[in-house]
Write a protein that holds these residues in place. Sequence first.
Motif, PDB file in Angstrom:
ATOM      1  N   ALA A   1       0.825  -1.205   0.000  1.00 47.70           N
ATOM      2  CA  ALA A   1       0.000   0.000   0.000  1.00 47.70           C
ATOM      3  C   ALA A   1       0.859   1.255   0.000  1.00 47.70           C
ATOM      4  O   ALA A   1       0.553   2.239  -0.688  1.00 47.70           O
ATOM      5  CB  ALA A   1      -0.931  -0.007   1.217  1.00 47.70           C
ATOM      6  N   LEU A   2       1.945   1.242   0.763  1.00 45.47           N
ATOM      7  CA  LEU A   2       2.849   2.399   0.774  1.00 45.47           C
ATOM      8  C   LEU A   2       3.479   2.607  -0.597  1.00 45.47           C
ATOM      9  O   LEU A   2       3.573   3.742  -1.088  1.00 45.47           O
ATOM     10  CB  LEU A   2       3.939   2.213   1.824  1.00 45.47           C
ATOM     11  N   SER A   3       3.913   1.519  -1.240  1.00 46.82           N
ATOM     12  CA  SER A   3       4.497   1.632  -2.581  1.00 46.82           C
ATOM     13  C   SER A   3       3.514   2.250  -3.564  1.00 46.82           C
ATOM     14  O   SER A   3       3.880   3.062  -4.417  1.00 46.82           O
ATOM     15  CB  SER A   3       4.949   0.254  -3.092  1.00 46.82           C
ATOM     16  N   VAL A   4       2.248   1.855  -3.441  1.00 50.06           N
ATOM     17  CA  VAL A   4       1.212   2.442  -4.287  1.00 50.06           C
ATOM     18  C   VAL A   4       1.075   3.937  -3.983  1.00 50.06           C
ATOM     19  O   VAL A   4       1.003   4.773  -4.891  1.00 50.06           O
ATOM     20  CB  VAL A   4      -0.128   1.714  -4.081  1.00 50.06           C
ATOM     21  N   ALA A   5       1.049   4.275  -2.697  1.00 56.06           N
ATOM     22  CA  ALA A   5       0.805   5.665  -2.298  1.00 56.06           C
ATOM     23  C   ALA A   5       1.934   6.600  -2.703  1.00 56.06           C
ATOM     24  O   ALA A   5       1.681   7.764  -3.037  1.00 56.06           O
ATOM     25  CB  ALA A   5       0.586   5.737  -0.788  1.00 56.06           C
ATOM     26  N   VAL A   6       3.187   6.122  -2.674  1.00 57.34           N
ATOM     27  CA  VAL A   6       4.324   7.005  -3.023  1.00 57.34           C
ATOM     28  C   VAL A   6       4.805   6.751  -4.449  1.00 57.34           C
ATOM     29  O   VAL A   6       5.787   7.340  -4.882  1.00 57.34           O
ATOM     30  CB  VAL A   6       5.489   6.847  -2.030  1.00 57.34           C
ATOM     31  N   HIS A   7       4.119   5.891  -5.173  1.00 63.81           N
ATOM     32  CA  HIS A   7       4.466   5.536  -6.556  1.00 63.81           C
ATOM     33  C   HIS A   7       5.904   5.029  -6.653  1.00 63.81           C
ATOM     34  O   HIS A   7       6.727   5.520  -7.437  1.00 63.81           O
ATOM     35  CB  HIS A   7       4.255   6.730  -7.490  1.00 63.81           C
ATOM     36  N   ASN A   8       6.180   4.018  -5.826  1.00 62.20           N
ATOM     37  CA  ASN A   8       7.476   3.344  -5.859  1.00 62.20           C
ATOM     38  C   ASN A   8       7.461   2.309  -6.976  1.00 62.20           C
ATOM     39  O   ASN A   8       6.806   1.275  -6.859  1.00 62.20           O
ATOM     40  CB  ASN A   8       7.736   2.666  -4.509  1.00 62.20           C
ATOM     41  N   THR A   9       8.172   2.588  -8.053  1.00 67.24           N
ATOM     42  CA  THR A   9       8.187   1.676  -9.201  1.00 67.24           C
ATOM     43  C   THR A   9       9.414   0.769  -9.192  1.00 67.24           C
ATOM     44  O   THR A   9       9.672   0.067 -10.164  1.00 67.24           O
ATOM     45  CB  THR A   9       8.143   2.465 -10.522  1.00 67.24           C
ATOM     46  N   ASP A  10      10.173   0.790  -8.078  1.00 67.75           N
ATOM     47  CA  ASP A  10      11.395  -0.012  -7.968  1.00 67.75           C
ATOM     48  C   ASP A  10      11.180  -1.156  -6.978  1.00 67.75           C
ATOM     49  O   ASP A  10      12.092  -1.553  -6.261  1.00 67.75           O
ATOM     50  CB  ASP A  10      12.551   0.896  -7.500  1.00 67.75           C
ATOM     51  N   ASP A  11       9.963  -1.703  -6.956  1.00 68.25           N
ATOM     52  CA  ASP A  11       9.626  -2.705  -5.947  1.00 68.25           C
ATOM     53  C   ASP A  11       9.868  -4.131  -6.427  1.00 68.25           C
ATOM     54  O   ASP A  11       9.054  -5.031  -6.197  1.00 68.25           O
ATOM     55  CB  ASP A  11       8.177  -2.530  -5.473  1.00 68.25           C
ATOM     56  N   HIS A  12      11.017  -4.374  -7.078  1.00 69.89           N
ATOM     57  CA  HIS A  12      11.345  -5.749  -7.460  1.00 69.89           C
ATOM     58  C   HIS A  12      11.728  -6.534  -6.197  1.00 69.89           C
ATOM     59  O   HIS A  12      11.993  -5.957  -5.134  1.00 69.89           O
ATOM     60  CB  HIS A  12      12.457  -5.777  -8.510  1.00 69.89           C
ATOM     61  N   LEU A  13      11.780  -7.848  -6.318  1.00 77.99           N
ATOM     62  CA  LEU A  13      11.865  -8.684  -5.120  1.00 77.99           C
ATOM     63  C   LEU A  13      13.253  -8.768  -4.507  1.00 77.99           C
ATOM     64  O   LEU A  13      13.421  -9.362  -3.432  1.00 77.99           O
ATOM     65  CB  LEU A  13      11.326 -10.081  -5.415  1.00 77.99           C
ATOM     66  N   ARG A  14      14.254  -8.165  -5.135  1.00 79.28           N
ATOM     67  CA  ARG A  14      15.536  -8.008  -4.440  1.00 79.28           C
ATOM     68  C   ARG A  14      15.462  -6.837  -3.467  1.00 79.28           C
ATOM     69  O   ARG A  14      16.326  -6.690  -2.599  1.00 79.28           O
ATOM     70  CB  ARG A  14      16.679  -7.789  -5.438  1.00 79.28           C
ATOM     71  N   ASN A  15      14.448  -5.988  -3.635  1.00 76.57           N
ATOM     72  CA  ASN A  15      14.262  -4.854  -2.722  1.00 76.57           C
ATOM     73  C   ASN A  15      13.276  -5.168  -1.596  1.00 76.57           C
ATOM     74  O   ASN A  15      12.700  -4.273  -0.993  1.00 76.57           O
ATOM     75  CB  ASN A  15      13.795  -3.616  -3.496  1.00 76.57           C
TER      76      ASN A  15
END
Length: 410
Positions: A292-306
């Motif tokens: 939900a936070l990634s959606v809210a801040v538009h984090n487009t670097d959410d690959h699974l190494r992160n």
Amino acid sequence: MTQIHVYLSGLGRDAKVANLYTMTRRGRLTSIFAYDPGYLAADGAYPVDPALPLAAGSWPAPGTLPRAVLDSAPDRWGRMLVSKREAAAAREAGRAPRRLDEVDFLLGASDETRQGALRFALEEGGAYQHPSSAVPKVLALPMLLRAADQAVLDGTEAEVAIEALLSAGSASLGGARPKAAVRDGGRLHIAKFPHAQDRWDVMAWEAVALELARAARIPASANRLVDAGGRRVLLVERFDRRGPERLGYISALTLVGLDGSVQVDYLDVAQALSRVSAEPSRDLADLWCRIALSVAVHNTDDHLRNLGLLRARGGWRLAPAFDINPDPALGSARVTAIGGACGTEDSAQALAFHAAAFGLSAAQARAEARRISGAVSRWGRVAAERGLGKAARGRFAPVFEAGAAALATV
């Protein structure tokens, strides 16, 4: 065939975990992992990789090396440094550079700063690979930043810079961004550097996102922005260290048993997490909040190494959040989908629809979404406190406003 002795810190001493046998045939690297009998009988022993059951026998790796071992190896930045060191050595010796494989990268990275608790030696009881000089203190940041700038170039100055970064343990660090290892107050940190091709102050916006995560009560890596010769560097404290103790670590990519070439969904992560977590209900709810936070801040670097996990008593726990990078381009999609959704509005809808897969009722999901949206709504003040001016904040305003609005629909 090469035999690598695998050790594990964190059981009160360094314990011999396994033998890793690697072979290269027709240019293809393969490996076999075999637990040490002494480790199998030890109190507190645990599978270092979900794909490597704690049992006698030989376990062939599905790719080149076991995935948990690859989590201990360098990523793009470190691989570039190790490759350039080999190229320099080849020029000095008047020979062609060797073609490096995953074993070369694994053993070419600094043991002192290696991610997680696994350590590697070529002789039983011998020195861990790769020995390096002491990690520099934070006062060395201007020098390390200049070295990172020079390392991507060619020539003698680049070779000197690469050696300085390798001696400082920088090759062990993941990701593609220029970085170095430093000690601040005795604690090990990653110093993340600006890049000449950055189109915005990436380090400052990452600091903003991590602060918003903490405001939303999501565990996040301790960090601070520092000035290094007029440029801003993000210092991130290593969460896989507790004083001198090393903590076991695996990436979410290792958790789901994939190598990054296959598209993975957060629902796959949730399912795998429920099997290995020491506290499944807390970790699943925490994972939902991070998405939900990634959606809210538009984090487009959410690959699974992160996204990672730390070893705890009785299983694995989600590691503190790290590498949260807001993207000002509204049309950019996140890397990891939730129920197939990667955009802002459809991801918010998917969060609501799949809440039960994370152990949340509809009412609980709404409450968490409101809390996260409320924390993210303070982004402008947090950004200003980190020195981001009016123009920079105006550039990011549309994505933060769209994210907060989308969460309001959960």
